[in-house]
Design a protein around this motif. Structure first.
Motif, PDB file in Angstrom:
ATOM      1  N   LYS A 220     -29.944  15.088 -22.567  1.00 36.57           N
ATOM      2  CA  LYS A 220     -30.110  16.219 -21.832  1.00 36.57           C
ATOM      3  C   LYS A 220     -31.292  16.981 -22.286  1.00 36.57           C
ATOM      4  CE  LYS A 220     -25.532  15.848 -20.173  1.00 36.57           C
ATOM      5  NZ  LYS A 220     -25.427  14.729 -20.621  1.00 36.57           N
ATOM      6  N   GLY A 234     -33.786  25.144 -17.046  1.00 37.41           N
ATOM      7  CA  GLY A 234     -32.949  24.046 -16.654  1.00 37.41           C
ATOM      8  C   GLY A 234     -32.842  22.905 -17.571  1.00 37.41           C
ATOM      9  N   GLU A 237     -31.651  15.479 -16.900  1.00 39.17           N
ATOM     10  CA  GLU A 237     -30.653  14.131 -17.539  1.00 39.17           C
ATOM     11  C   GLU A 237     -31.786  13.189 -17.734  1.00 39.17           C
ATOM     12  OE1 GLU A 237     -27.071  13.552 -16.347  1.00 39.17           O
ATOM     13  OE2 GLU A 237     -26.613  15.465 -16.011  1.00 39.17           O
ATOM     14  N   ARG A 333     -32.867  15.376  -7.559  1.00 39.83           N
ATOM     15  CA  ARG A 333     -31.540  16.243  -7.077  1.00 39.83           C
ATOM     16  C   ARG A 333     -30.283  16.068  -7.914  1.00 39.83           C
ATOM     17  NH1 ARG A 333     -30.927  18.231  -1.570  1.00 39.83           N
ATOM     18  NH2 ARG A 333     -32.914  17.511  -0.731  1.00 39.83           N
ATOM     19  N   ASP A 334     -30.143  14.686  -8.548  1.00 39.10           N
ATOM     20  CA  ASP A 334     -29.121  14.505  -9.110  1.00 39.10           C
ATOM     21  C   ASP A 334     -29.577  14.778 -10.521  1.00 39.10           C
ATOM     22  OD1 ASP A 334     -27.632  13.787  -6.882  1.00 39.10           O
ATOM     23  OD2 ASP A 334     -28.369  11.618  -7.192  1.00 39.10           O
ATOM     24  N   GLU A 335     -30.634  14.691 -11.156  1.00 44.33           N
ATOM     25  CA  GLU A 335     -30.975  14.724 -12.580  1.00 44.33           C
ATOM     26  C   GLU A 335     -31.261  15.901 -13.154  1.00 44.33           C
ATOM     27  OE1 GLU A 335     -33.961  11.698 -13.215  1.00 44.33           O
ATOM     28  OE2 GLU A 335     -32.730  10.313 -12.054  1.00 44.33           O
ATOM     29  N   PHE A 336     -31.519  16.993 -12.142  1.00 41.04           N
ATOM     30  CA  PHE A 336     -31.906  18.302 -12.872  1.00 41.04           C
ATOM     31  C   PHE A 336     -30.950  19.386 -12.395  1.00 41.04           C
ATOM     32  CE2 PHE A 336     -33.886  22.250 -12.012  1.00 41.04           C
ATOM     33  CZ  PHE A 336     -34.481  22.631 -13.209  1.00 41.04           C
ATOM     34  N   THR A 337     -30.519  20.264 -13.382  1.00 41.75           N
ATOM     35  CA  THR A 337     -29.583  21.480 -13.075  1.00 41.75           C
ATOM     36  C   THR A 337     -30.332  22.615 -13.458  1.00 41.75           C
ATOM     37  OG1 THR A 337     -27.845  20.036 -13.981  1.00 41.75           O
ATOM     38  CG2 THR A 337     -27.378  22.298 -13.521  1.00 41.75           C
ATOM     39  N   SER A 338     -30.603  23.508 -12.603  1.00 39.54           N
ATOM     40  CA  SER A 338     -31.267  24.946 -12.712  1.00 39.54           C
ATOM     41  C   SER A 338     -30.139  25.784 -13.713  1.00 39.54           C
ATOM     42  CB  SER A 338     -31.488  25.456 -11.523  1.00 39.54           C
ATOM     43  OG  SER A 338     -31.802  26.931 -11.599  1.00 39.54           O
ATOM     44  N   ASN A 339     -30.923  26.502 -14.423  1.00 37.69           N
ATOM     45  CA  ASN A 339     -29.941  27.315 -15.227  1.00 37.69           C
ATOM     46  C   ASN A 339     -30.300  28.858 -14.688  1.00 37.69           C
ATOM     47  OD1 ASN A 339     -28.528  28.530 -17.339  1.00 37.69           O
ATOM     48  ND2 ASN A 339     -30.356  28.949 -18.770  1.00 37.69           N
ATOM     49  N   TYR A 345     -35.856  22.440  -2.591  1.00 37.15           N
ATOM     50  CA  TYR A 345     -36.063  20.964  -3.081  1.00 37.15           C
ATOM     51  C   TYR A 345     -37.371  20.574  -2.237  1.00 37.15           C
ATOM     52  CZ  TYR A 345     -31.903  20.172  -5.700  1.00 37.15           C
ATOM     53  OH  TYR A 345     -31.243  20.187  -6.590  1.00 37.15           O
TER      54      TYR A 345
END
Ligand code: AMP
Ligand code: MG
Length: 353
Positions: A220, A234, A237, A333-339, A345
């Motif tokens: 991560k 963000g 992964e 889309r599945d690998e990034f998480t915004s903080n 997109y």
């Protein structure tokens, strides 16, 4: 009685087999595989942290450190003895394999970004004082003179003989926008050659990872939030990938209340001005990721997204704009998480609106 005994024996045997299977299937069950060894060093003007897992961790870190020092010696424009400094001084040279590779990759990034990445940027960097920290805003005349030196038609490079020469005196190469990504890719290769299946390197916040974590989960990678020092914008992964960020916040000076940063637009000669705070590239190719992070910072969201659409098989991108929005390519889309930042997109579909 005999039956109970044999049942107990069978159960014990099965448990043992299961434990052994789990042990063999999971690297994390082996303390030697999961033990991390870290190394911190300062090179290429950057603090670097290397992490290696497995019994060969120590020798892999030694080999990686030697490689970093060798690359620094070869490529540094601050060292008058480096190969690149000598080329810049003499205007011609037969390049080593590494420098020839970096020049060839730089030209490739130049071609796919409509010239936004230009390896001949050094004289312009010099005029702004970014090379010796004697910062100054050059006058218009100086800028238009230096822009003449960016013409790649005036550089001759033969990929086979590795011979390079410049037509105009004063033309000079700067691999500052691509060398760290190349270095992180090399470290991953060295780790793999040493038998490692897991490891990571952070070169001043630019991260590349080998494989997954020893427990099989993705690494991560937190991307720094330039606006808020103690936090991140963000998390990506990553598995066998580089996560490389460029932004004007990394090096800049202020003159009469105006901020001037170190990523220059080869079309104008001035710091790129595209309402961006940062650009992050995610790619299995660290060299490409580094070149593109610089280039897409120059191009901005609209043109940068077009480059992604044309090469979405090679990389993904995260733009952080000055109005605090994230534009993220569809592949993440599945690998990034915004903080906490709103995310829009970028998709490859044609927008009919
Ligand atoms: P990065 O942190 O990877 O974006 O690299 C920034 C460095 O790239 C600068 O310090 C310069 O050495 C170099 N650079 C600046 N502008 C450009 C450009 N337009 N094309 C290629 N290299 C550049
Ligand atoms: Mg770069």
């Amino acid at each position: 009685m005999k039956r109970i005994f044999s049942w107990k024996m069978n159960t014990a045997f099965m448990v043992l087999v299961l434990v052994m299977c789990a042990f063999l299937l999971s690297g994390c069950a082996d303390p030697k595989q999961s033990a991390a060894e870290n190394r911190d060093l300062f090179a290429m003007d950057t603090y670097m942290t290397l992490t290696a897992y497995g019994p060969q961790a120590s020798s892999a870190l030694d080999a990686a450190e030697d490689e970093i020092k060798a690359l620094d010696q070869l490529l540094s424009t601050g060292n008058p003895e480096s190969e690149i400094s000598k080329l810049n001084h003499d205007g011609k040279s037969i390049l080593s394999d590494v420098s020839a590779y970096l020049l060839q990759r730089s030209l490739e990034v130049n071609a796919i970004t409509d010239g936004a990445f230009n390896p001949l940027i050094y004289p312009l960097m010099n005029s702004w004082g970014f090379t010796n920290r004697e910062f100054t805003v050059p006058d218009e005349g100086t800028i238009s003179e230096q822009l003449q030196l960016l013409d790649l038609q005036d550089m001759h490079f033969d990929e086979t003989t590795k011979q390079v020469s410049f037509d105009q005196p004063g033309m000079m190469i700067d691999f500052g926008g691509i060398a760290k990504g190349y270095t992180s890719s090399r470290i991953m290769e060295i780790f793999a050659e040493q038998g490692l299946t897991s490891g990571l390197v952070s070169l001043g916040g630019n991260v590349q990872v080998l494989g997954t974590k020893p427990d099989g989960s993705s690494y991560k990678v937190a991307i720094r939030d330039p606006e808020h020092d103690q936090t991140f914008l963000g998390i990506v992964e990553a598995c066998d990938e580089a996560v490389i960020t460029s932004g004007g916040y990394e090096r800049f000076f202020e003159d009469h209340g105006v901020i001037y940063h170190h990523i220059l637009d080869p079309k104008t000669g001035y710091p790129a001005d595209q309402d961006l705070i940062s650009v992050t590239i995610v790619s299995s190719d660290g060299t490409l990721a580094d070149g593109l992070s610089t280039a897409l910072y120059v191009l901005g969201v609209a043109k940068g997204s077009e480059v992604w659409k044309a090469h979405s098989d090679l990389f993904d991108v995260i733009f952080l704009t000055e109005d605090h929005k994230l534009y993220v390519s569809d592949g993440l889309r599945d690998e990034f998480t915004s903080n906490g930042y709103p995310v829009e997109y970028i998709t490859a579909e044609i927008d009919h609106t």
